[in-house]
Write a protein that holds these residues in place. Structure first.
Motif, PDB file in Angstrom:
ATOM      1  N   CYS A  43     -65.797 -22.150   2.407  1.00 23.64           N
ATOM      2  CA  CYS A  43     -67.014 -22.174   3.233  1.00 23.64           C
ATOM      3  C   CYS A  43     -68.230 -22.562   2.396  1.00 23.64           C
ATOM      4  N   SER A  44     -68.302 -22.055   1.186  1.00 23.81           N
ATOM      5  CA  SER A  44     -69.426 -22.355   0.309  1.00 23.81           C
ATOM      6  C   SER A  44     -69.447 -23.836  -0.066  1.00 23.81           C
ATOM      7  N   LEU A  45     -68.282 -24.405  -0.337  1.00 21.91           N
ATOM      8  CA  LEU A  45     -68.228 -25.827  -0.670  1.00 21.91           C
ATOM      9  C   LEU A  45     -68.518 -26.704   0.546  1.00 21.91           C
ATOM     10  N   MET A  46     -68.140 -26.244   1.731  1.00 22.01           N
ATOM     11  CA  MET A  46     -68.499 -26.987   2.944  1.00 22.01           C
ATOM     12  C   MET A  46     -70.015 -26.956   3.143  1.00 22.01           C
ATOM     13  N   LEU A  47     -70.638 -25.820   2.883  1.00 17.67           N
ATOM     14  CA  LEU A  47     -72.090 -25.711   2.968  1.00 17.67           C
ATOM     15  C   LEU A  47     -72.743 -26.648   1.955  1.00 17.67           C
ATOM     16  N   PHE A  48     -72.215 -26.680   0.743  1.00 17.07           N
ATOM     17  CA  PHE A  48     -72.713 -27.561  -0.317  1.00 17.07           C
ATOM     18  C   PHE A  48     -72.725 -29.017   0.149  1.00 17.07           C
ATOM     19  N   VAL A  49     -71.630 -29.476   0.712  1.00 19.12           N
ATOM     20  CA  VAL A  49     -71.528 -30.864   1.161  1.00 19.12           C
ATOM     21  C   VAL A  49     -72.526 -31.134   2.281  1.00 19.12           C
ATOM     22  N   TRP A  50     -72.623 -30.218   3.233  1.00 21.23           N
ATOM     23  CA  TRP A  50     -73.558 -30.405   4.338  1.00 21.23           C
ATOM     24  C   TRP A  50     -74.999 -30.466   3.836  1.00 21.23           C
ATOM     25  N   LEU A  51     -75.355 -29.587   2.908  1.00 22.22           N
ATOM     26  CA  LEU A  51     -76.720 -29.571   2.377  1.00 22.22           C
ATOM     27  C   LEU A  51     -77.086 -30.897   1.713  1.00 22.22           C
ATOM     28  N   LEU A  52     -76.126 -31.521   1.046  1.00 26.44           N
ATOM     29  CA  LEU A  52     -76.407 -32.815   0.411  1.00 26.44           C
ATOM     30  C   LEU A  52     -76.739 -33.892   1.436  1.00 26.44           C
ATOM     31  N   THR A  53     -76.283 -33.728   2.673  1.00 25.39           N
ATOM     32  CA  THR A  53     -76.540 -34.746   3.694  1.00 25.39           C
ATOM     33  C   THR A  53     -77.941 -34.636   4.292  1.00 25.39           C
ATOM     34  N   LEU A  54     -78.693 -33.606   3.957  1.00 28.97           N
ATOM     35  CA  LEU A  54     -80.000 -33.376   4.571  1.00 28.97           C
ATOM     36  C   LEU A  54     -81.128 -34.180   3.937  1.00 28.97           C
ATOM     37  N   HIS A  55     -80.842 -34.926   2.907  1.00 25.88           N
ATOM     38  CA  HIS A  55     -81.883 -35.690   2.223  1.00 25.88           C
ATOM     39  C   HIS A  55     -82.026 -37.073   2.848  1.00 25.88           C
ATOM     40  N   PRO A  56     -83.251 -37.611   2.886  1.00 28.17           N
ATOM     41  CA  PRO A  56     -83.526 -38.840   3.625  1.00 28.17           C
ATOM     42  C   PRO A  56     -83.295 -40.141   2.858  1.00 28.17           C
ATOM     43  N   VAL A  57     -82.579 -40.090   1.759  1.00 27.25           N
ATOM     44  CA  VAL A  57     -82.372 -41.303   0.958  1.00 27.25           C
ATOM     45  C   VAL A  57     -80.881 -41.523   0.720  1.00 27.25           C
ATOM     46  N   ALA A  58     -80.555 -42.643   0.117  1.00 30.18           N
ATOM     47  CA  ALA A  58     -79.164 -43.012  -0.147  1.00 30.18           C
ATOM     48  C   ALA A  58     -78.462 -41.955  -1.005  1.00 30.18           C
ATOM     49  N   SER A  59     -77.183 -41.805  -0.761  1.00 26.75           N
ATOM     50  CA  SER A  59     -76.412 -40.749  -1.410  1.00 26.75           C
ATOM     51  C   SER A  59     -76.484 -40.807  -2.938  1.00 26.75           C
ATOM     52  N   GLY A  60     -76.447 -41.989  -3.512  1.00 26.72           N
ATOM     53  CA  GLY A  60     -76.494 -42.095  -4.978  1.00 26.72           C
ATOM     54  C   GLY A  60     -77.777 -41.528  -5.561  1.00 26.72           C
TER      55      GLY A  60
END
Length: 117
Positions: A48-65
């Motif tokens: 669950c914690s790692l799923m939260l981690f991945v979701w949180l990374l998607t909240l930023h408004p710029v390219a993944s890199g």
């Protein structure tokens, strides 16, 4: 309404700290299971914690890199604080200096975010 660069930096830093804690907890719990004879049930909150981690990374408004590059600096600093608080290891001046350099790098990367990717 557009945020000032300082507000963007503080919001991003806060979100990255929460993200780093989710990642560290998600990795620490399996460590407890594998190395410290913890319960296999630790894998459930770790997942669950790692799923939260991945979701949180998607909240930023710029390219993944860019997100990953900036996040790395905050992860370094957060991991060192974890080392001190959870593992009880005294940090050296070089540890603190390295964390500062990593956070400076994150700040420079975030300052260049313009929302176009």
């Amino acid at each position: 309404m557009e945020s000032s660069p300082a507000i963007l930096l503080l919001k991003t830093l806060g979100l990255f700290i929460v993200t780093a804690l989710a990642e560290i907890v998600g990795c620490f719990l399996p460590y407890l299971w594998l190395r410290k004879q913890g319960s296999v049930w630790l894998l459930l909150p770790a997942t669950c914690s790692l799923m939260l981690f991945v979701w949180l990374l998607t909240l930023h408004p710029v390219a993944s890199g860019r997100v990953y590059a900036a996040y790395g600096g905050v992860y370094v600093a957060t991991a060192l604080v974890w080392l001190r608080v959870v593992d009880g290891v005294k940090l050296s001046m070089l540890d603190w200096f390295g964390a500062g350099v990593a956070l400076l790098g994150m700040s420079i990367i975030v300052a260049g975010w313009d929302g176009r990717g």
